[in-house]
Design a protein around this motif. Structure first.
Motif, short mmCIF file in Angstrom:
data_model
loop_
_atom_site.label_atom_id
_atom_site.label_comp_id
_atom_site.label_asym_id
_atom_site.label_seq_id
_atom_site.Cartn_x
_atom_site.Cartn_y
_atom_site.Cartn_z
N LYS A 81 0.68 -1.20 0.03
CA LYS A 81 0.16 0.09 0.03
C LYS A 81 0.85 1.23 -0.06
CE LYS A 81 -3.92 -1.77 2.67
NZ LYS A 81 -4.65 -1.77 3.77
N ASP A 95 -5.51 1.74 -7.79
CA ASP A 95 -5.97 2.44 -6.57
C ASP A 95 -7.25 1.69 -5.96
OD1 ASP A 95 -4.05 4.51 -6.81
OD2 ASP A 95 -5.42 5.72 -8.32
N VAL A 96 -7.12 1.70 -4.45
CA VAL A 96 -8.00 0.79 -3.90
C VAL A 96 -8.49 1.77 -2.72
CG1 VAL A 96 -8.39 -1.21 -2.35
CG2 VAL A 96 -6.93 -1.28 -4.46
N TYR A 97 -9.88 1.97 -2.73
CA TYR A 97 -10.66 2.51 -1.71
C TYR A 97 -10.69 1.76 -0.45
CZ TYR A 97 -13.94 5.43 0.97
OH TYR A 97 -14.43 6.12 2.05
N SER A 98 -10.58 2.12 0.73
CA SER A 98 -10.73 1.30 2.03
C SER A 98 -12.05 1.63 2.67
CB SER A 98 -9.48 1.51 3.12
OG SER A 98 -9.98 0.86 4.20
N THR A 103 -10.05 5.79 3.25
CA THR A 103 -8.97 6.33 2.34
C THR A 103 -8.65 5.68 1.18
OG1 THR A 103 -7.34 5.11 3.32
CG2 THR A 103 -7.87 7.24 4.51
N THR A 104 -8.07 6.16 0.18
CA THR A 104 -7.51 5.63 -1.14
C THR A 104 -6.27 5.12 -0.93
OG1 THR A 104 -9.36 6.47 -2.42
CG2 THR A 104 -7.43 5.65 -3.76
N ASN A 105 -5.64 4.09 -1.33
CA ASN A 105 -4.31 3.71 -1.37
C ASN A 105 -4.00 3.05 -2.72
OD1 ASN A 105 -3.42 3.95 1.48
ND2 ASN A 105 -5.01 2.35 1.86
N ARG A 106 -2.98 3.52 -3.37
CA ARG A 106 -2.30 2.95 -4.28
C ARG A 106 -1.81 1.54 -3.97
NH1 ARG A 106 -0.23 6.42 -8.91
NH2 ARG A 106 -2.52 6.12 -9.42
N GLN A 131 -13.38 -3.45 -2.88
CA GLN A 131 -12.53 -2.73 -3.53
C GLN A 131 -10.99 -3.44 -3.71
OE1 GLN A 131 -13.31 0.61 -4.93
NE2 GLN A 131 -15.30 -0.36 -4.70
N GLY A 135 -9.10 -3.91 -6.97
CA GLY A 135 -7.63 -3.55 -7.21
C GLY A 135 -6.81 -4.63 -7.85
#
Length: 191
Positions: A81, A95-98, A103-106, A131, A135
């Motif tokens: 992450k 990109d993944v939204y938690s 939050t969004t993490n790459r 999500q 990803g």
């Protein structure tokens, strides 16, 4: 998986916003004996799929993914992450939204450890809106690998993730399927 359901009933805490806290055995303190059984269950469910690698997203998916990889006797890759000084080039990213962290993490996986002939099994601790798996699917598409399916420790069946993945033709195997977290109580689909 009855033992997992019992752990959820005993140690799980329902928080506001349809959040189930299972940090006593899954995603902070880890019950290694339970994780071995989780890995064995996923290995049995996907035994005939020719899995060559197990993928997950750090960090809560690592314990069940490693135990699944051990049971299948294949390597495990966890999507990072955060940027790493040692892994910064030749990466597949998405990109993944938690849902729980808002939050969004790459996430990223090194191309070095992915072969187009791979057949992967994605493992995650929770499936709510899908999500994290989405990803990993995006990365799988970039890499041109086959996806055998997704092994989920705890599925929130009242949220759309599992059905959306199934609608896309992704095999989803969940060890505990939660029907509801209403009134602070965990109700399983089988109840």
């Amino acid at each position: 998986m009855k033992e997992l359901q019992e752990k959820i009933k005993q140690y799980g805490t329902v928080l506001p916003g349809n959040v189930l806290k299972v940090d006593a055995f899954l995603n902070h303190q880890v019950d290694p004996e339970l994780m071995v059984k989780v890995g064995q269950e996923f290995a049995q469910l996907f035994a005939d799929e020719g899995i060559t690698k197990v993928w997950t997203v750090e960090s809560s998916g690592i314990a069940p993914a490693v135990m699944t990889g051990l049971a299948l006797r294949v390597p495990v890759i966890f999507a990072r992450k955060h940027k790493s000084l040692t892994l910064n080039q030749n990466m597949y990213t998405a990109d993944v939204y938690s849902y729980t962290k808002k939050t969004t993490n790459r996430i990223s996986i090194s191309k070095k450890y992915v072969d187009p002939s791979d057949k992967i099994l994605m493992i995650d601790d929770f499936l709510a809106n899908g999500q994290a798996v989405e990803g990993m699917l995006e990365i799988a598409d970039q890499a041109g690998v086959d996806v055998a399916g997704a092994g989920i420790v705890i599925e929130k069946s009242f949220q759309p993730g599992a059905q959306e993945l199934k609608d896309r033709g992704i095999r989803v195997e969940s060890l505990a399927r939660i029907k509801s977290l209403a009134d602070g109580k965990v109700t399983f689909m089988e109840d």
